[in-house]
Structure formats: structure tokens, C-alpha cells
Design a protein around this motif. Sequence first.
Motif, mmCIF file in Angstrom:
data_model
loop_
_atom_site.group_PDB
_atom_site.id
_atom_site.type_symbol
_atom_site.label_atom_id
_atom_site.label_comp_id
_atom_site.label_asym_id
_atom_site.label_seq_id
_atom_site.Cartn_x
_atom_site.Cartn_y
_atom_site.Cartn_z
ATOM 1 N N THR A 190 28.231 44.375 26.154
ATOM 2 C CA THR A 190 27.614 45.329 27.083
ATOM 3 C C THR A 190 26.235 45.756 26.579
ATOM 4 O OG1 THR A 190 29.761 46.105 27.801
ATOM 5 C CG2 THR A 190 27.910 47.610 28.168
ATOM 6 N N VAL A 216 28.451 33.945 27.102
ATOM 7 C CA VAL A 216 28.764 34.165 28.516
ATOM 8 C C VAL A 216 28.913 32.805 29.201
ATOM 9 C CG1 VAL A 216 28.011 35.238 30.663
ATOM 10 C CG2 VAL A 216 27.414 36.301 28.482
ATOM 11 N N LEU A 260 23.046 37.866 31.202
ATOM 12 C CA LEU A 260 22.192 38.705 30.356
ATOM 13 C C LEU A 260 20.744 38.224 30.394
ATOM 14 C CD1 LEU A 260 21.992 36.679 27.772
ATOM 15 C CD2 LEU A 260 24.003 37.894 26.977
ATOM 16 N N ASP A 288 31.778 35.115 33.502
ATOM 17 C CA ASP A 288 31.087 35.882 34.547
ATOM 18 C C ASP A 288 31.385 35.321 35.931
ATOM 19 O OD1 ASP A 288 30.148 37.681 32.742
ATOM 20 O OD2 ASP A 288 28.019 37.362 33.175
ATOM 21 N N ARG A 315 23.798 42.925 27.334
ATOM 22 C CA ARG A 315 23.586 42.643 28.763
ATOM 23 C C ARG A 315 22.520 43.574 29.346
ATOM 24 N NH1 ARG A 315 27.476 39.571 31.580
ATOM 25 N NH2 ARG A 315 29.594 39.544 30.755
ATOM 26 N N ASP A 316 22.404 44.775 28.778
ATOM 27 C CA ASP A 316 21.489 45.787 29.315
ATOM 28 C C ASP A 316 20.050 45.278 29.209
ATOM 29 O OD1 ASP A 316 19.837 48.068 29.703
ATOM 30 O OD2 ASP A 316 21.459 49.373 28.993
ATOM 31 N N LYS A 317 19.327 45.317 30.327
ATOM 32 C CA LYS A 317 17.963 44.776 30.325
ATOM 33 C C LYS A 317 17.034 45.575 29.426
ATOM 34 C CE LYS A 317 16.304 47.234 34.367
ATOM 35 N NZ LYS A 317 15.828 47.152 35.734
#
Length: 209
Positions: A17, A161, A198, A185, A20-22
Motif C-alpha cells: 500500500t 503486482v 503502482l 490486481d 502504490r501511493d503516487k
Amino acid sequence: MGKFQVMDHPLIQHKLTIIRDKNCGTKVFREVVDEITMLMAYDVARDMPLKDVEIETPIAKTTVKTLAGKKVAIVPILRAGIGMVDGIMKLIPAAKIGHIGMYRDEKTLEPHEYFVKLPADIDQRQIFVVDPMLATGGSAIMAIDALKKRGATNIKFVCLVAAPEGVKALREKHPDVDIYAAALDDHLNEQGYIVPGLGDAGDRLFGTK
Ligand code: URA
């Protein structure tokens, strides 16, 4: 048929997580990819065979276990796979490293091989092919083709992923290869990116673009 395993340990999910955050910057992205890969390597190595050895502790002679199986080679698919090498090396420090260079034609999305440099005894080794993103599966399939062409038989593929499309393609083409992912995903978009994914793993690891 090789297995497809999603390694959804809480620590792995939490760390995934973060990356994944931009808004996650290059430094943290790189560090957390390293941590996730190390956590995954622990379980990917679960079926490594053991043999008995006799040793002497400070207290007594005893028969205990040591790794017995094939020596390991880690083979990152360039460029993003490089970000997953150190995490495995932390647990298997004697592993040798091969490199397979693939680039993706941005129009056709077709992968092309441009560099292959492997340990001479690659056919004798347990191989972990690493690439953070299993998208169309094209690069993974070509990398594993390149390895098998050089005699490799014992191959596991480790990614962060995976897209369902990539898992299907890789399993169809190389059913003997076990696939490990930190997440499965939803789908690929028209540009070949995994959704939600991501982003471009290479760019995020190396701070390009
Ligand atoms: N390669 C990446 O780096 N990201 C994707 O989402 C797909 C392929």
C-alpha cells in the motif's frame, strides 16, 4: 502445472500500500520494494531441500539441517527487476546474479531481448526470475524462454503486482514455472499498465521521468 501464489501476509499488504501511493517518493519506494522482496523470498525459499550435517555446539555433538539443494541464481529482468535483487540476496547471500535485458516497444507493447548475461552453471541452479510487474507476461515469457534455451530447468518467477492477463499467459507458456506475487490486481489498461497497480515500476525505482 506450477503454482500461482499470492503472498498476502499483512506486512506485505501494508508495505505494498505504501508503494502504490503516487505520493511515495523514490527513496521510500526503493526501500520498501527491498523489504517486500525480502519478505517474499522467505516463503519462496520454503521448499528448498535440506540435508543432515553433524556439528558440535558448545554443549554436544548433534545432527542438524543445512541447505542441500541446487545453488541459487537470481535473474532480474532489466531494468525494474534490479530493485528486487538485494531483498533476496539478504536471505541467500551466496546467490549468483544473471541479467536479462528486455525493453517494451511502447507502441506494440511487444518485449525485445537486448542483453543476456548468466552464471555459466545456470542449468544447475534454482533460478528466481524477478520483475516487479507481471503485466502482459510478454517479458517474463521471453526471459524464461532465454533461460530455458540455455539449459535452465528449475525456475520460479517472483513479482510484486500481477495482472490476471499476465498470470494466464505465463502459465500457458511455461506451466512448469511457479509464480509468486504480492498482489493480483484487476486488469491491464490500454497502455499496458496494471490497474490499480503502482505505475511504472522502473521509473519509480530509479527516479526517472
Ligand atoms: N510495467 C510497469 O512498470 N507497470 C505496469 O503497470 C505494467 C508494466
